[in-house]
Design a protein around this motif. Structure first.
Motif, PDB file in Angstrom:
ATOM      1  N   ASN A 387      10.648  -0.045   4.276  1.00 41.52           N
ATOM      2  CA  ASN A 387      10.495  -1.061   3.242  1.00 41.52           C
ATOM      3  C   ASN A 387       9.692  -2.251   3.753  1.00 41.52           C
ATOM      4  OD1 ASN A 387      11.421  -1.983   0.499  1.00 41.52           O
ATOM      5  ND2 ASN A 387      12.250  -3.650   1.738  1.00 41.52           N
ATOM      6  N   ALA A 388       9.887  -2.588   5.045  1.00 44.43           N
ATOM      7  CA  ALA A 388       9.127  -3.703   5.631  1.00 44.43           C
ATOM      8  C   ALA A 388       7.638  -3.393   5.659  1.00 44.43           C
ATOM      9  CB  ALA A 388       9.647  -3.988   7.047  1.00 44.43           C
ATOM     10  N   PHE A 389       7.262  -2.160   6.046  1.00 44.70           N
ATOM     11  CA  PHE A 389       5.840  -1.794   6.069  1.00 44.70           C
ATOM     12  C   PHE A 389       5.275  -1.659   4.659  1.00 44.70           C
ATOM     13  CE2 PHE A 389       6.901  -0.572  10.422  1.00 44.70           C
ATOM     14  CZ  PHE A 389       5.786  -1.023  11.103  1.00 44.70           C
ATOM     15  N   LYS A 390       6.125  -1.288   3.740  1.00 48.76           N
ATOM     16  CA  LYS A 390       5.645  -1.105   2.371  1.00 48.76           C
ATOM     17  C   LYS A 390       5.289  -2.430   1.719  1.00 48.76           C
ATOM     18  CE  LYS A 390       8.261   1.538   0.013  1.00 48.76           C
ATOM     19  NZ  LYS A 390       9.429   1.969  -0.784  1.00 48.76           N
ATOM     20  N   HIS A 391       6.158  -3.439   1.934  1.00 39.93           N
ATOM     21  CA  HIS A 391       5.961  -4.719   1.251  1.00 39.93           C
ATOM     22  C   HIS A 391       5.512  -5.841   2.177  1.00 39.93           C
ATOM     23  CE1 HIS A 391       7.733  -2.996  -2.336  1.00 39.93           C
ATOM     24  NE2 HIS A 391       8.810  -2.623  -1.641  1.00 39.93           N
ATOM     25  N   GLY A 392       5.448  -5.583   3.468  1.00 40.38           N
ATOM     26  CA  GLY A 392       5.154  -6.672   4.398  1.00 40.38           C
ATOM     27  C   GLY A 392       3.776  -6.641   5.008  1.00 40.38           C
ATOM     28  N   TRP A 400       3.396 -10.054   9.086  1.00 44.08           N
ATOM     29  CA  TRP A 400       4.205  -9.823  10.286  1.00 44.08           C
ATOM     30  C   TRP A 400       5.410  -8.953   9.961  1.00 44.08           C
ATOM     31  CZ3 TRP A 400       4.194 -14.434   7.656  1.00 44.08           C
ATOM     32  CH2 TRP A 400       5.433 -14.879   7.134  1.00 44.08           C
ATOM     33  N   ILE A 401       5.776  -8.166  10.943  1.00 44.90           N
ATOM     34  CA  ILE A 401       6.981  -7.341  10.864  1.00 44.90           C
ATOM     35  C   ILE A 401       7.677  -7.420  12.224  1.00 44.90           C
ATOM     36  CG2 ILE A 401       7.922  -5.022  10.587  1.00 44.90           C
ATOM     37  CD1 ILE A 401       5.569  -4.362   8.789  1.00 44.90           C
ATOM     38  N   LYS A 402       8.920  -7.872  12.218  1.00 49.24           N
ATOM     39  CA  LYS A 402       9.693  -7.991  13.450  1.00 49.24           C
ATOM     40  C   LYS A 402      10.959  -7.141  13.308  1.00 49.24           C
ATOM     41  CE  LYS A 402       8.014 -12.694  14.276  1.00 49.24           C
ATOM     42  NZ  LYS A 402       8.373 -14.122  14.429  1.00 49.24           N
ATOM     43  N   ILE A 403      11.110  -6.204  14.226  1.00 46.17           N
ATOM     44  CA  ILE A 403      12.233  -5.271  14.184  1.00 46.17           C
ATOM     45  C   ILE A 403      13.021  -5.400  15.478  1.00 46.17           C
ATOM     46  CG2 ILE A 403      12.929  -2.859  13.921  1.00 46.17           C
ATOM     47  CD1 ILE A 403      10.067  -2.399  12.732  1.00 46.17           C
ATOM     48  N   ASN A 404      14.329  -5.526  15.349  1.00 45.84           N
ATOM     49  CA  ASN A 404      15.198  -5.623  16.529  1.00 45.84           C
ATOM     50  C   ASN A 404      16.338  -4.615  16.376  1.00 45.84           C
ATOM     51  OD1 ASN A 404      16.535  -6.379  18.837  1.00 45.84           O
ATOM     52  ND2 ASN A 404      17.296  -8.317  18.036  1.00 45.84           N
ATOM     53  N   HIS A 421       4.173  -9.363   0.520  1.00 48.07           N
ATOM     54  CA  HIS A 421       2.883  -9.374  -0.192  1.00 48.07           C
ATOM     55  C   HIS A 421       3.043  -8.499  -1.420  1.00 48.07           C
ATOM     56  CE1 HIS A 421       0.956 -11.371   3.202  1.00 48.07           C
ATOM     57  NE2 HIS A 421       1.542 -10.479   4.010  1.00 48.07           N
ATOM     58  N   ARG A 422       3.450  -9.116  -2.496  1.00 48.13           N
ATOM     59  CA  ARG A 422       3.668  -8.370  -3.729  1.00 48.13           C
ATOM     60  C   ARG A 422       2.372  -8.258  -4.523  1.00 48.13           C
ATOM     61  NH1 ARG A 422       8.406 -11.656  -3.546  1.00 48.13           N
ATOM     62  NH2 ARG A 422      10.284 -10.398  -3.286  1.00 48.13           N
ATOM     63  N   PRO A 428      -1.735   2.837   0.163  1.00 46.81           N
ATOM     64  CA  PRO A 428      -1.115   3.932  -0.581  1.00 46.81           C
ATOM     65  C   PRO A 428       0.403   3.872  -0.615  1.00 46.81           C
ATOM     66  CG  PRO A 428      -2.534   4.771   1.195  1.00 46.81           C
ATOM     67  CD  PRO A 428      -2.563   3.290   1.264  1.00 46.81           C
ATOM     68  N   GLU A 429       1.042   3.219   0.387  1.00 50.00           N
ATOM     69  CA  GLU A 429       2.504   3.146   0.411  1.00 50.00           C
ATOM     70  C   GLU A 429       3.051   2.321  -0.734  1.00 50.00           C
ATOM     71  OE1 GLU A 429       4.859   2.791   3.839  1.00 50.00           O
ATOM     72  OE2 GLU A 429       3.195   3.135   5.180  1.00 50.00           O
ATOM     73  N   LYS A 430       2.246   1.421  -1.273  1.00 58.84           N
ATOM     74  CA  LYS A 430       2.724   0.579  -2.364  1.00 58.84           C
ATOM     75  C   LYS A 430       2.995   1.389  -3.625  1.00 58.84           C
ATOM     76  CE  LYS A 430       2.201  -3.312  -0.089  1.00 58.84           C
ATOM     77  NZ  LYS A 430       1.717  -2.787   1.186  1.00 58.84           N
TER      78      LYS A 430
END
Length: 471
Positions: A387-392, A400-404, A421-422, A428-430
Protein backbone atom coordinates in the motif's frame (compact mmCIF):
# COMPACT_ATOMS: atom_id res chain seq x y z
CA UNK A 1 -17.84 -37.90 24.31
CA UNK A 2 -16.87 -39.10 20.84
CA UNK A 3 -13.62 -37.29 20.15
CA UNK A 4 -11.82 -37.77 23.47
CA UNK A 5 -11.46 -40.22 26.33
CA UNK A 6 -13.26 -38.92 29.43
CA UNK A 7 -11.09 -38.01 32.46
CA UNK A 8 -11.76 -41.37 34.10
CA UNK A 9 -9.11 -41.12 36.79
CA UNK A 10 -10.87 -38.07 38.27
CA UNK A 11 -14.33 -39.61 37.70
CA UNK A 12 -13.31 -42.84 39.49
CA UNK A 13 -11.84 -40.92 42.40
CA UNK A 14 -14.92 -38.74 42.91
CA UNK A 15 -17.34 -41.68 42.59
CA UNK A 16 -15.43 -43.82 45.11
CA UNK A 17 -14.94 -40.84 47.43
CA UNK A 18 -18.68 -40.11 47.30
CA UNK A 19 -19.50 -43.75 48.09
CA UNK A 20 -17.16 -43.85 51.10
CA UNK A 21 -18.35 -40.46 52.32
CA UNK A 22 -21.93 -41.75 52.12
CA UNK A 23 -20.96 -44.86 54.13
CA UNK A 24 -19.25 -42.73 56.79
CA UNK A 25 -22.22 -40.35 57.06
CA UNK A 26 -24.61 -43.31 57.20
CA UNK A 27 -22.63 -44.81 60.09
CA UNK A 28 -22.56 -41.47 61.90
CA UNK A 29 -26.31 -40.96 61.54
CA UNK A 30 -27.08 -44.54 62.59
CA UNK A 31 -25.42 -44.08 65.97
CA UNK A 32 -27.67 -44.44 69.02
CA UNK A 33 -26.27 -42.43 71.95
CA UNK A 34 -29.00 -43.82 74.26
CA UNK A 35 -27.86 -47.43 73.84
CA UNK A 36 -27.30 -48.84 77.33
CA UNK A 37 -23.91 -50.43 76.66
CA UNK A 38 -22.53 -47.71 74.40
CA UNK A 39 -19.47 -47.38 76.64
CA UNK A 40 -18.37 -50.94 75.87
CA UNK A 41 -18.66 -52.88 72.62
CA UNK A 42 -21.04 -50.41 71.00
CA UNK A 43 -18.58 -47.49 70.92
CA UNK A 44 -15.77 -49.73 69.69
CA UNK A 45 -17.81 -50.94 66.72
CA UNK A 46 -19.06 -47.41 66.11
CA UNK A 47 -15.54 -45.98 65.71
CA UNK A 48 -14.37 -49.05 63.78
CA UNK A 49 -17.11 -48.47 61.22
CA UNK A 50 -15.86 -44.89 60.85
CA UNK A 51 -12.13 -45.53 60.68
CA UNK A 52 -12.15 -48.60 58.40
CA UNK A 53 -13.80 -46.68 55.49
CA UNK A 54 -11.40 -43.77 56.11
CA UNK A 55 -8.40 -46.13 55.91
CA UNK A 56 -9.71 -47.74 52.71
CA UNK A 57 -10.47 -44.44 50.91
CA UNK A 58 -7.03 -43.10 51.90
CA UNK A 59 -5.45 -46.27 50.52
CA UNK A 60 -7.44 -45.94 47.29
CA UNK A 61 -6.34 -42.32 46.89
CA UNK A 62 -2.66 -43.13 47.39
CA UNK A 63 -2.74 -46.09 44.99
CA UNK A 64 -5.11 -44.80 42.31
CA UNK A 65 -4.21 -41.10 42.24
CA UNK A 66 -0.52 -41.14 43.18
CA UNK A 67 1.30 -44.46 42.79
CA UNK A 68 -0.20 -45.75 39.52
CA UNK A 69 0.09 -42.40 37.65
CA UNK A 70 3.57 -41.90 39.12
CA UNK A 71 4.71 -45.31 37.90
CA UNK A 72 3.45 -44.71 34.35
CA UNK A 73 5.23 -41.36 34.34
CA UNK A 74 8.60 -42.48 35.73
CA UNK A 75 8.59 -46.28 35.07
CA UNK A 76 10.70 -47.01 38.18
CA UNK A 77 9.49 -50.45 39.29
CA UNK A 78 11.44 -50.86 42.53
CA UNK A 79 10.40 -47.42 43.84
CA UNK A 80 6.68 -47.72 43.19
CA UNK A 81 6.62 -51.43 44.02
CA UNK A 82 8.08 -50.65 47.45
CA UNK A 83 5.64 -47.78 48.03
CA UNK A 84 2.71 -49.97 46.98
CA UNK A 85 3.77 -52.71 49.38
CA UNK A 86 4.09 -50.22 52.28
CA UNK A 87 0.67 -48.68 51.60
CA UNK A 88 -0.99 -52.13 51.31
CA UNK A 89 0.78 -53.42 54.45
CA UNK A 90 -0.16 -50.50 56.71
CA UNK A 91 -3.75 -50.37 55.44
CA UNK A 92 -4.07 -54.14 56.05
CA UNK A 93 -2.66 -53.92 59.58
CA UNK A 94 -4.78 -50.91 60.57
CA UNK A 95 -7.97 -52.33 59.05
CA UNK A 96 -7.33 -55.71 60.68
CA UNK A 97 -6.68 -54.12 64.06
CA UNK A 98 -10.01 -52.23 64.02
CA UNK A 99 -11.89 -55.21 62.59
CA UNK A 100 -10.66 -57.98 64.89
CA UNK A 101 -10.59 -55.97 68.11
CA UNK A 102 -14.24 -54.99 67.65
CA UNK A 103 -15.55 -58.41 66.48
CA UNK A 104 -16.39 -57.20 63.00
CA UNK A 105 -14.45 -60.22 61.68
CA UNK A 106 -13.31 -63.33 63.53
CA UNK A 107 -9.77 -63.46 62.15
CA UNK A 108 -7.12 -61.04 60.94
CA UNK A 109 -7.50 -62.11 57.29
CA UNK A 110 -10.63 -60.07 56.63
CA UNK A 111 -12.74 -61.29 53.68
CA UNK A 112 -14.07 -57.82 52.89
CA UNK A 113 -10.52 -56.39 52.67
CA UNK A 114 -9.25 -58.97 50.19
CA UNK A 115 -12.53 -58.92 48.27
CA UNK A 116 -12.13 -55.15 47.89
CA UNK A 117 -8.61 -55.61 46.52
CA UNK A 118 -9.83 -58.33 44.15
CA UNK A 119 -12.64 -56.08 42.85
CA UNK A 120 -10.21 -53.21 42.30
CA UNK A 121 -7.70 -55.40 40.43
CA UNK A 122 -10.54 -56.93 38.41
CA UNK A 123 -11.69 -53.44 37.43
CA UNK A 124 -8.18 -52.47 36.27
CA UNK A 125 -7.90 -55.65 34.19
CA UNK A 126 -11.35 -55.07 32.67
CA UNK A 127 -10.44 -51.45 31.79
CA UNK A 128 -7.21 -52.59 30.13
CA UNK A 129 -9.01 -55.21 28.02
CA UNK A 130 -11.75 -52.75 27.01
CA UNK A 131 -9.06 -50.23 26.07
CA UNK A 132 -7.52 -52.76 23.70
CA UNK A 133 -10.88 -53.66 22.15
CA UNK A 134 -12.99 -50.49 22.10
CA UNK A 135 -10.63 -47.51 22.08
CA UNK A 136 -9.32 -45.90 18.87
CA UNK A 137 -7.67 -46.77 16.52
CA UNK A 138 -9.66 -50.03 16.64
CA UNK A 139 -12.87 -47.99 16.59
CA UNK A 140 -13.35 -44.61 14.97
CA UNK A 141 -14.23 -42.73 18.19
CA UNK A 142 -14.27 -43.02 21.99
CA UNK A 143 -18.05 -43.18 22.49
CA UNK A 144 -18.35 -47.00 22.96
CA UNK A 145 -15.29 -47.06 25.24
CA UNK A 146 -16.57 -44.16 27.37
CA UNK A 147 -20.03 -45.72 27.75
CA UNK A 148 -18.66 -49.16 28.68
CA UNK A 149 -16.18 -47.75 31.18
CA UNK A 150 -18.80 -45.56 32.87
CA UNK A 151 -21.03 -48.63 33.16
CA UNK A 152 -18.09 -50.62 34.57
CA UNK A 153 -17.51 -48.00 37.28
CA UNK A 154 -21.14 -48.35 38.35
CA UNK A 155 -21.04 -52.16 38.27
CA UNK A 156 -17.81 -52.54 40.24
CA UNK A 157 -18.89 -50.00 42.86
CA UNK A 158 -22.09 -51.97 43.33
CA UNK A 159 -20.07 -55.21 43.71
CA UNK A 160 -17.93 -53.50 46.34
CA UNK A 161 -21.01 -52.33 48.27
CA UNK A 162 -22.53 -55.82 48.10
CA UNK A 163 -19.50 -57.47 49.73
CA UNK A 164 -18.92 -54.57 52.17
CA UNK A 165 -22.17 -55.23 54.05
CA UNK A 166 -21.92 -55.17 57.82
CA UNK A 167 -19.87 -51.97 57.78
CA UNK A 168 -22.72 -49.59 57.06
CA UNK A 169 -22.98 -49.99 53.28
CA UNK A 170 -26.52 -51.43 53.22
CA UNK A 171 -28.38 -48.10 52.66
CA UNK A 172 -25.83 -47.07 50.02
CA UNK A 173 -26.20 -50.46 48.29
CA UNK A 174 -29.97 -49.92 48.15
CA UNK A 175 -29.32 -46.46 46.70
CA UNK A 176 -27.10 -47.90 43.95
CA UNK A 177 -29.25 -50.97 43.29
CA UNK A 178 -32.72 -49.38 43.21
CA UNK A 179 -32.90 -45.60 43.56
CA UNK A 180 -30.19 -44.48 41.08
CA UNK A 181 -31.30 -46.90 38.28
CA UNK A 182 -34.91 -45.80 38.86
CA UNK A 183 -33.95 -42.14 38.54
CA UNK A 184 -31.99 -42.84 35.37
CA UNK A 185 -34.91 -44.82 33.92
CA UNK A 186 -37.36 -42.00 34.73
CA UNK A 187 -35.01 -39.44 33.17
CA UNK A 188 -34.74 -41.32 29.87
CA UNK A 189 -38.47 -42.09 29.86
CA UNK A 190 -39.15 -38.39 30.25
CA UNK A 191 -36.61 -37.38 27.60
CA UNK A 192 -37.72 -39.76 24.84
CA UNK A 193 -41.47 -40.01 25.49
CA UNK A 194 -42.58 -36.85 27.30
CA UNK A 195 -40.11 -34.01 26.60
CA UNK A 196 -39.60 -34.80 22.92
CA UNK A 197 -43.36 -35.04 22.28
CA UNK A 198 -43.96 -31.71 24.02
CA UNK A 199 -41.16 -30.10 22.03
CA UNK A 200 -42.67 -31.47 18.81
CA UNK A 201 -46.08 -30.02 19.74
CA UNK A 202 -47.71 -33.35 20.68
CA UNK A 203 -48.88 -32.16 24.09
CA UNK A 204 -51.71 -34.69 24.43
CA UNK A 205 -49.34 -37.61 23.69
CA UNK A 206 -46.82 -36.25 26.21
CA UNK A 207 -49.53 -35.96 28.89
CA UNK A 208 -50.67 -39.52 28.15
CA UNK A 209 -47.12 -40.85 28.71
CA UNK A 210 -46.88 -38.80 31.92
CA UNK A 211 -50.14 -40.31 33.21
CA UNK A 212 -48.93 -43.79 32.22
CA UNK A 213 -45.72 -43.26 34.24
CA UNK A 214 -47.64 -42.20 37.37
CA UNK A 215 -50.10 -45.11 37.08
CA UNK A 216 -47.24 -47.61 36.55
CA UNK A 217 -45.45 -46.48 39.72
CA UNK A 218 -48.68 -46.72 41.72
CA UNK A 219 -49.39 -50.19 40.28
CA UNK A 220 -45.89 -51.50 41.08
CA UNK A 221 -46.10 -50.44 44.74
CA UNK A 222 -49.64 -51.80 45.00
CA UNK A 223 -48.51 -55.22 43.75
CA UNK A 224 -45.62 -55.20 46.24
CA UNK A 225 -48.10 -54.38 49.01
CA UNK A 226 -50.45 -57.19 48.01
CA UNK A 227 -47.58 -59.71 47.96
CA UNK A 228 -46.54 -58.62 51.47
CA UNK A 229 -50.10 -58.27 52.85
CA UNK A 230 -49.39 -54.55 53.37
CA UNK A 231 -51.53 -53.14 50.61
CA UNK A 232 -52.69 -49.83 52.16
CA UNK A 233 -49.23 -48.59 53.29
CA UNK A 234 -47.59 -49.52 49.96
CA UNK A 235 -50.50 -48.02 48.01
CA UNK A 236 -50.10 -44.66 49.73
CA UNK A 237 -46.30 -44.87 49.40
CA UNK A 238 -46.72 -45.46 45.66
CA UNK A 239 -49.16 -42.55 45.47
CA UNK A 240 -46.69 -40.26 47.23
CA UNK A 241 -43.83 -41.33 44.95
CA UNK A 242 -46.03 -40.84 41.85
CA UNK A 243 -46.82 -37.27 42.96
CA UNK A 244 -43.11 -36.68 43.70
CA UNK A 245 -42.08 -37.93 40.25
CA UNK A 246 -44.74 -35.91 38.37
CA UNK A 247 -44.49 -32.70 40.41
CA UNK A 248 -40.74 -32.61 41.20
CA UNK A 249 -38.53 -35.07 39.30
CA UNK A 250 -40.03 -34.52 35.84
CA UNK A 251 -39.81 -30.66 36.04
CA UNK A 252 -36.24 -30.87 37.37
CA UNK A 253 -35.19 -33.27 34.59
CA UNK A 254 -36.88 -30.96 32.05
CA UNK A 255 -34.80 -28.10 33.38
CA UNK A 256 -31.58 -30.08 32.87
CA UNK A 257 -32.67 -31.20 29.38
CA UNK A 258 -33.49 -27.60 28.38
CA UNK A 259 -30.08 -26.43 29.62
CA UNK A 260 -28.49 -29.24 27.62
CA UNK A 261 -30.43 -28.22 24.49
CA UNK A 262 -29.27 -24.61 24.92
CA UNK A 263 -25.69 -25.79 25.37
CA UNK A 264 -25.89 -27.95 22.23
CA UNK A 265 -27.42 -25.05 20.28
CA UNK A 266 -24.57 -22.77 21.35
CA UNK A 267 -22.01 -25.40 20.27
CA UNK A 268 -23.70 -25.73 16.84
CA UNK A 269 -23.77 -21.95 16.47
CA UNK A 270 -20.10 -21.63 17.41
CA UNK A 271 -19.19 -24.46 15.02
CA UNK A 272 -21.10 -22.73 12.24
CA UNK A 273 -19.35 -19.45 13.02
CA UNK A 274 -15.93 -21.12 12.93
CA UNK A 275 -16.73 -22.85 9.63
CA UNK A 276 -17.97 -19.56 8.17
CA UNK A 277 -14.85 -17.77 9.37
CA UNK A 278 -12.65 -20.46 7.81
CA UNK A 279 -14.56 -20.16 4.53
CA UNK A 280 -14.19 -16.38 4.63
CA UNK A 281 -10.49 -16.74 5.36
CA UNK A 282 -10.00 -19.10 2.42
CA UNK A 283 -11.91 -16.68 0.18
CA UNK A 284 -9.82 -13.73 1.35
CA UNK A 285 -6.64 -15.65 0.62
CA UNK A 286 -7.87 -16.52 -2.87
CA UNK A 287 -8.42 -12.82 -3.48
CA UNK A 288 -5.02 -11.83 -2.18
CA UNK A 289 -2.94 -14.16 -4.38
CA UNK A 290 -3.91 -12.75 -7.81
CA UNK A 291 -3.62 -9.26 -6.41
CA UNK A 292 0.02 -9.74 -5.44
CA UNK A 293 0.80 -11.63 -8.62
CA UNK A 294 -0.39 -8.78 -10.83
CA UNK A 295 1.43 -6.17 -8.74
CA UNK A 296 4.72 -8.06 -9.07
CA UNK A 297 4.22 -8.61 -12.80
CA UNK A 298 3.61 -4.88 -13.21
CA UNK A 299 6.83 -4.21 -11.33
CA UNK A 300 8.77 -6.56 -13.62
CA UNK A 301 7.16 -4.96 -16.64
CA UNK A 302 8.33 -1.49 -15.54
CA UNK A 303 11.78 -2.81 -14.67
CA UNK A 304 12.16 -4.53 -18.07
CA UNK A 305 11.34 -1.28 -19.86
CA UNK A 306 13.68 0.86 -17.82
CA UNK A 307 16.65 -1.40 -17.09
CA UNK A 308 19.02 -3.67 -18.92
CA UNK A 309 19.00 -7.45 -18.81
CA UNK A 310 21.12 -7.69 -15.66
CA UNK A 311 18.54 -6.08 -13.45
CA UNK A 312 15.77 -7.94 -15.17
CA UNK A 313 17.51 -11.21 -14.37
CA UNK A 314 17.82 -10.19 -10.74
CA UNK A 315 14.16 -9.27 -10.70
CA UNK A 316 13.19 -12.62 -12.16
CA UNK A 317 15.24 -14.41 -9.51
CA UNK A 318 13.48 -12.56 -6.73
CA UNK A 319 10.17 -13.20 -8.43
CA UNK A 320 10.98 -16.92 -8.45
CA UNK A 321 11.60 -16.83 -4.69
CA UNK A 322 8.32 -15.04 -4.14
CA UNK A 323 6.36 -17.38 -6.39
CA UNK A 324 7.78 -20.40 -4.55
CA UNK A 325 6.63 -18.82 -1.29
CA UNK A 326 3.13 -18.23 -2.69
CA UNK A 327 2.81 -21.73 -4.11
CA UNK A 328 4.20 -23.72 -1.19
CA UNK A 329 3.46 -21.69 1.94
CA UNK A 330 0.75 -19.15 1.24
CA UNK A 331 -2.10 -21.64 1.85
CA UNK A 332 -0.77 -22.95 5.17
CA UNK A 333 -2.35 -21.96 8.45
CA UNK A 334 0.99 -20.67 9.73
CA UNK A 335 4.55 -20.39 8.48
CA UNK A 336 7.93 -19.44 10.01
CA UNK A 337 8.12 -15.71 10.58
CA UNK A 338 11.54 -15.74 8.89
CA UNK A 339 9.89 -16.80 5.60
CA UNK A 340 7.43 -13.93 5.79
CA UNK A 341 10.36 -11.58 6.41
CA UNK A 342 12.23 -12.96 3.37
CA UNK A 343 9.15 -12.50 1.19
CA UNK A 344 8.82 -8.90 2.36
CA UNK A 345 12.53 -8.29 1.73
CA UNK A 346 12.26 -9.64 -1.83
CA UNK A 347 9.24 -7.44 -2.52
CA UNK A 348 11.01 -4.28 -1.33
CA UNK A 349 14.14 -5.25 -3.30
CA UNK A 350 12.06 -5.53 -6.48
CA UNK A 351 10.59 -2.11 -5.88
CA UNK A 352 14.03 -0.64 -5.24
CA UNK A 353 15.26 -2.09 -8.54
CA UNK A 354 12.43 -0.36 -10.29
CA UNK A 355 12.73 3.00 -8.53
CA UNK A 356 16.43 3.39 -7.75
CA UNK A 357 17.14 5.75 -10.64
CA UNK A 358 14.52 8.28 -9.59
CA UNK A 359 16.15 11.00 -7.50
CA UNK A 360 12.89 12.17 -5.94
CA UNK A 361 12.19 8.82 -4.29
CA UNK A 362 13.73 7.83 -0.96
CA UNK A 363 13.23 4.22 0.19
CA UNK A 364 14.54 3.13 3.56
CA UNK A 365 14.03 -0.42 4.84
CA UNK A 366 15.23 -1.13 8.39
CA UNK A 367 15.23 -4.72 9.65
CA UNK A 368 17.24 -6.89 12.00
CA UNK A 369 19.86 -9.08 10.39
CA UNK A 370 19.31 -11.96 12.81
CA UNK A 371 16.61 -14.55 11.90
CA UNK A 372 13.09 -14.00 13.15
CA UNK A 373 11.71 -16.79 15.36
CA UNK A 374 8.13 -17.95 15.70
CA UNK A 375 5.16 -18.76 13.47
CA UNK A 376 2.77 -16.36 11.75
CA UNK A 377 -0.15 -16.63 9.36
CA UNK A 378 1.19 -15.85 5.85
CA UNK A 379 0.71 -12.59 3.92
CA UNK A 380 -0.12 -10.35 6.86
CA UNK A 381 2.76 -7.86 6.59
CA UNK A 382 3.14 -7.31 2.84
CA UNK A 383 -0.23 -5.52 2.18
CA UNK A 384 0.82 -2.51 4.28
CA UNK A 385 4.17 -2.26 2.47
CA UNK A 386 2.50 -2.73 -0.88
CA UNK A 387 0.00 0.00 0.00
CA UNK A 388 2.92 2.35 0.73
CA UNK A 389 4.41 1.80 -2.74
CA UNK A 390 1.01 2.09 -4.34
CA UNK A 391 0.12 5.46 -2.84
CA UNK A 392 3.48 6.81 -1.70
CA UNK A 393 5.48 7.01 -4.95
CA UNK A 394 5.45 9.76 -7.54
CA UNK A 395 7.95 9.93 -10.39
CA UNK A 396 7.75 13.74 -10.49
CA UNK A 397 7.40 14.76 -6.81
CA UNK A 398 9.45 14.09 -3.71
CA UNK A 399 8.40 10.75 -2.23
CA UNK A 400 9.51 8.66 0.69
CA UNK A 401 8.82 5.24 2.12
CA UNK A 402 10.25 4.20 5.49
CA UNK A 403 9.78 0.63 6.67
CA UNK A 404 10.86 -0.72 10.05
CA UNK A 405 10.46 -4.44 10.80
CA UNK A 406 11.30 -5.70 14.31
CA UNK A 407 11.10 -9.32 15.47
CA UNK A 408 10.99 -9.75 19.25
CA UNK A 409 10.50 -12.82 21.42
CA UNK A 410 6.88 -13.82 20.85
CA UNK A 411 5.87 -10.83 18.74
CA UNK A 412 6.53 -8.96 15.48
CA UNK A 413 6.23 -5.21 14.88
CA UNK A 414 5.95 -3.37 11.57
CA UNK A 415 6.01 0.41 11.08
CA UNK A 416 5.42 1.90 7.63
CA UNK A 417 5.56 5.64 6.93
CA UNK A 418 5.10 6.97 3.40
CA UNK A 419 4.23 10.09 1.50
CA UNK A 420 0.81 10.34 -0.15
CA UNK A 421 0.29 11.14 -3.84
CA UNK A 422 -3.35 10.74 -4.70
CA UNK A 423 -4.75 11.04 -8.17
CA UNK A 424 -1.59 10.21 -10.15
CA UNK A 425 -2.07 7.57 -12.79
CA UNK A 426 1.34 7.05 -14.39
CA UNK A 427 2.21 4.07 -12.17
CA UNK A 428 0.44 0.84 -13.17
CA UNK A 429 0.06 -0.07 -9.46
CA UNK A 430 -2.40 2.78 -9.00
CA UNK A 431 -4.91 0.88 -11.14
CA UNK A 432 -5.20 -2.01 -8.69
CA UNK A 433 -8.32 -2.29 -6.60
CA UNK A 434 -6.68 -1.97 -3.19
CA UNK A 435 -8.38 -5.12 -1.91
CA UNK A 436 -5.25 -6.36 -0.09
CA UNK A 437 -5.40 -3.85 2.78
CA UNK A 438 -9.07 -4.55 3.44
CA UNK A 439 -8.43 -8.29 3.43
CA UNK A 440 -5.55 -8.14 5.87
CA UNK A 441 -7.68 -6.19 8.37
CA UNK A 442 -10.35 -8.88 8.21
CA UNK A 443 -7.78 -11.66 8.53
CA UNK A 444 -6.24 -10.01 11.59
CA UNK A 445 -9.67 -9.98 13.24
CA UNK A 446 -10.21 -13.66 12.39
CA UNK A 447 -6.75 -14.97 13.21
CA UNK A 448 -5.50 -12.76 16.06
CA UNK A 449 -8.53 -11.43 17.95
CA UNK A 450 -7.26 -9.51 20.97
CA UNK A 451 -3.67 -10.36 20.06
CA UNK A 452 -2.85 -7.62 17.58
CA UNK A 453 -2.67 -3.84 17.50
CA UNK A 454 -3.22 -1.95 14.24
CA UNK A 455 -2.86 1.84 14.23
CA UNK A 456 -3.36 3.79 10.98
CA UNK A 457 -2.97 7.55 10.79
CA UNK A 458 -2.89 9.84 7.77
CA UNK A 459 -3.04 13.48 6.75
CA UNK A 460 -2.70 15.31 3.45
CA UNK A 461 1.02 14.56 3.14
CA UNK A 462 1.81 11.23 4.74
CA UNK A 463 0.43 7.89 5.81
CA UNK A 464 1.53 5.93 8.90
CA UNK A 465 0.84 2.29 9.90
CA UNK A 466 1.86 0.51 13.07
CA UNK A 467 1.13 -3.23 13.37
CA UNK A 468 2.02 -5.44 16.34
CA UNK A 469 1.11 -9.13 16.51
CA UNK A 470 1.52 -11.50 19.45
CA UNK A 471 2.56 -14.80 17.88
Amino acid sequence: MKENRLPFQQIEWWVVALVFLSIILSNILSANPFYSNYQDDYMGKYFAKLFIPIILITTFYLVHMKLIPGYFEERVKWKYGSLLFLVAFFSFVLTGAFSVSNDITKDFFMPFYFNTIAIYIGYLIFVYIMGQILAPPRLENYKPYNIVRLSAIYLFVFLFLFQFQGLGSEPIAVLFAIIIPSLILIFFYNFFLIYKNKKAGNVSTANLYLLLLAVSILLIFSLIGISNVNFPPFFFLGLAISVLVVAVLIPISNLFIEKYDIFQSEIRQLTSTVDQSKANLDFLRSQINPHFLFNILNTLYGSALQEKAEKTAESIQKLGDMMRFMLHENHRESIPLQHEKEYLTNYVALQELRLNDHEYIDIHFSRSESPCNGQISPMLLIPFVENAFKHGVSLQKKSWIKINLRCLEGSVHLDVNNSIHRGTAEDPEKKSSGIGLLNVKQRLQLLYPGKHELIIRENDEEYFVHLSIKL
